[in-house]
Design a protein around this motif. Structure first.
Motif, PDB file in Angstrom:
ATOM      1  N   LYS A   1     121.463  41.703   2.672  1.00 28.97           N
ATOM      2  CA  LYS A   1     120.381  40.759   2.406  1.00 28.97           C
ATOM      3  C   LYS A   1     120.935  39.339   2.430  1.00 28.97           C
ATOM      4  CE  LYS A   1     116.717  39.631  -0.895  1.00 28.97           C
ATOM      5  NZ  LYS A   1     116.079  39.992  -2.187  1.00 28.97           N
TER       6      LYS A   1
ATOM      7  N   MET B   1     119.159  33.859   7.424  1.00 33.49           N
ATOM      8  CA  MET B   1     119.577  33.829   8.820  1.00 33.49           C
ATOM      9  C   MET B   1     119.937  32.404   9.221  1.00 33.49           C
ATOM     10  SD  MET B   1     117.355  35.081  12.126  1.00 33.49           S
ATOM     11  CE  MET B   1     117.932  34.870  13.805  1.00 33.49           C
TER      12      MET B   1
ATOM     13  N   VAL C   1     114.700  46.378   9.309  1.00 32.43           N
ATOM     14  CA  VAL C   1     115.012  45.023   8.845  1.00 32.43           C
ATOM     15  C   VAL C   1     113.706  44.297   8.554  1.00 32.43           C
ATOM     16  CG1 VAL C   1     116.156  42.834   9.323  1.00 32.43           C
ATOM     17  CG2 VAL C   1     117.105  44.976  10.248  1.00 32.43           C
TER      18      VAL C   1
ATOM     19  N   ILE D   1     111.976  40.974   8.066  1.00 33.51           N
ATOM     20  CA  ILE D   1     112.169  39.553   8.383  1.00 33.51           C
ATOM     21  C   ILE D   1     111.059  38.755   7.689  1.00 33.51           C
ATOM     22  CG2 ILE D   1     112.239  37.819  10.211  1.00 33.51           C
ATOM     23  CD1 ILE D   1     113.186  39.955  12.113  1.00 33.51           C
TER      24      ILE D   1
ATOM     25  N   ARG E   1     121.937  40.269  16.329  1.00 34.75           N
ATOM     26  CA  ARG E   1     121.151  41.386  15.802  1.00 34.75           C
ATOM     27  C   ARG E   1     121.979  42.662  15.782  1.00 34.75           C
ATOM     28  NH1 ARG E   1     118.073  45.091  18.401  1.00 34.75           N
ATOM     29  NH2 ARG E   1     117.930  43.889  20.355  1.00 34.75           N
TER      30      ARG E   1
ATOM     31  N   LEU F   1     116.580  37.816   5.861  1.00 31.53           N
ATOM     32  CA  LEU F   1     116.768  39.168   6.379  1.00 31.53           C
ATOM     33  C   LEU F   1     117.037  40.122   5.224  1.00 31.53           C
ATOM     34  CD1 LEU F   1     119.108  38.356   9.411  1.00 31.53           C
ATOM     35  CD2 LEU F   1     116.614  38.584   9.426  1.00 31.53           C
ATOM     36  N   SER F   2     116.325  41.234   5.177  1.00 31.93           N
ATOM     37  CA  SER F   2     116.510  42.240   4.137  1.00 31.93           C
ATOM     38  C   SER F   2     116.548  43.620   4.772  1.00 31.93           C
ATOM     39  CB  SER F   2     115.381  42.177   3.098  1.00 31.93           C
ATOM     40  OG  SER F   2     115.305  40.912   2.497  1.00 31.93           O
TER      41      SER F   2
END
Length: 498
Positions: free
Chosen positions: A78, A81, A114, A116, A69, A103-104
């Motif tokens: 982007k 994961m 973030v 998720i 993280r 993840l963006s």
């Protein structure tokens, strides 16, 4: 002008998304959770907001997740994961759920958040399982049917290396250009047939269907195999861009067909010989007595003429006897022919172009397939009035003679031209059948239509004689073109329907 959507809140839109979503701060705490995520994880909004994201990670992965993280915060982008690893999320009651995670990064007022997104692995696994089952079924079906898939681009080159297809043809996929190699293993006598099928399939004005049977030479052992290929051409902007289909080895089927065809041809020949023998025997029986009587009367007449004093009455009786017996012989022959030809000739309106195409199929089924037909058919030609069975017999006989002549001469690139046109001079349909065989000598050409005259070791010499009779019975004519020096050219005509 204000749009209604401008009045929708972020939370309203967030909750409307079907996928489970969490909005995480750069410190790793949940700042927003949509309804789908609350239902997935078992938390209420009050319970999950402010929760550290590591609380949702199974205990064995929390330490590693914290490290990842921090790395993501330093280089946000982007992405998915886990890079294909199996991932899971921990629910409130401690249950692990298999998920895919996206993840963006979102930048807002100099803060990094973030987004998720959790995707259900179950649905993906179900799709993958269904795809694997479908692929396995297709593989088994292809194996059972002996199918090999091909996929060519507009230049007839394979999209991908196809070792199965190369092995199918006995070729080495590491040697040479595939396109050139594919063509090189096509049997020389069948290359024109395959090329014609490809042209027909890739012509924008056609239906794109690709169906052809041809022989290939296995480069591994030089054995010859029969291939049946079927496919479909795909077009873009009026141009063929792809030819996709499947091929299968039909050698065993062709061997069986050849045996059946040979048996059929032998049976037909024996039957024709038997008919000819019985016909000749019947003719001999019917005219033997009149000929014997004519011979006896002629001897009497000659004897009378040798006397010093001619007995005119005796000579007259002898000559009258000759005339009577000759007429008797003629009458017997007419009666016999009438018996053999008994039955009314049924004529129908025929599309001569379609009859020609049907004759090609029949000739192929009889084993005369090793030639390339060059068709020049007059479109919209008027229907003819004729007996279809008899016209087919004429065409098949001419095709068979042409193929046998080219086979006997060892001509590899064999072709037979069939032209259908309107003969305006006599207002009839005019059909021309021309081969590229050795042709006929002048002596043979003069006798070619005589009954029982043949140049074939196993022939009985009735095919062309019967064909001419059939053409005449249908109101037309059949003849050999004496001016053609290459191959043999036959013409026949049929009357148009009024």
């Amino acid at each position: 002008m204000a749009y209604p959507l401008q009045n929708l809140s972020f939370q309203t839109l967030f909750d409307a998304v079907a996928d489970a979503m969490l909005l995480i701060s750069n410190t790793g705490h949940v700042v927003q959770a949509n309804t789908a995520s609350q239902q997935l994880l078992g938390y209420t909004a009050q319970e999950i907001i402010g929760l550290e994201v590591e609380a949702l990670i199974p205990e064995g992965y929390r330490k590693h997740h914290h490290h990842h993280r921090v790395g993501f915060i330093k280089n946000p982008e982007k992405r998915a994961m886990g890079s294909g690893d199996d991932l899971s999320v921990l629910t409130k009651d401690g249950k692990e759920l298999a998920v895919d995670i996206g993840l963006s990064p979102i930048h807002h007022e100099s803060e990094l958040y973030v987004l998720i997104t959790f995707y259900s692995v179950f649905k993906r696994q179900e799709v993958e399982r269904a795809l694997r089952i479908s692929e396995e079924r297709l593989r088994l079906a292809k194996k059972a049917a002996g199918l090999v898939v091909f996929d060519f681009d507009e230049k007839l080159k394979m999209h991908d290396e196809n070792e199965a297809l190369m092995a199918f043809w006995g070729s080495d996929s590491d040697k040479n250009n595939q396109n050139n190699k594919n063509v090189s293993v096509i049997h020389p006598q069948d290359k024109a047939i395959r090329d014609s099928a490809i042209r027909d399939a890739t012509t924008p004005t056609g239906n794109g269907e690709f169906n052809v049977e041809y022989r290939v030479i296995n480069l591994a052992d030089n054995s010859i195999h029969w291939v049946s290929a079927t496919g479909k051409a795909h077009f873009k902007d009026g141009r063929a861009t792809r030819l996709l289909g499947a091929a299968r080895d039909i050698t065993e089927q062709k061997i069986l067909e050849k045996k059946l065809q040979d048996q059929h041809a032998e049976t037909e020949t024996l039957f024709a010989k038997e008919v000819a023998t019985q016909t000749a025997s019947a003719i001999a029986h019917e005219i033997n007595q009149p000929l014997t009587a004519i011979s006896a009367y002629s001897e009497v007449a000659l004897h009378a003429l040798e006397q010093d004093k001619i007995d005119s009455s005796s000579l007259k009786r002898a000559l009258e006897g000759c005339v009577t017996q000759a007429q008797r012989a003629g009458g017997s022959l007419h009666e016999l022919l009438a018996f053999l030809q008994k039955g009314e000739l049924i004529k129908d309106l025929l599309d001569i172009n379609e009859v020609v195409k049907e004759a090609l199929v029949i000739a192929k089924n009889y084993g005369y397939y090793d030639f390339y037909p060059l068709l020049q058919l007059e479109s919209n030609i008027r229907p003819v009035l004729a007996n279809k069975t008899q016209v087919l017999k004429i065409l098949v006989n001419l095709l068979r003679n042409g193929v046998e002549a080219m086979r006997g001469a060892g001509i590899s690139s064999s072709a037979i031209s069939i032209t259908v046109r309107t003969n305006a001079n006599i207002s009839m349909a005019h059909v021309t059948v021309q081969d590229v065989g050795p042709g006929l000598s002048d002596a043979v050409a003069k006798r070619i239509f005589e009954p029982f005259f043949t140049t074939k070791p196993r022939g009985i010499g009735m095919g062309l004689a019967i064909s001419r009779t059939l053409a005449e019975a249908n109101g037309g004519q059949l003849w050999l073109d004496p001016d053609i020096k290459v191959g043999a050219t036959f013409h026949f005509t049929l009357p148009f329907a009024k």
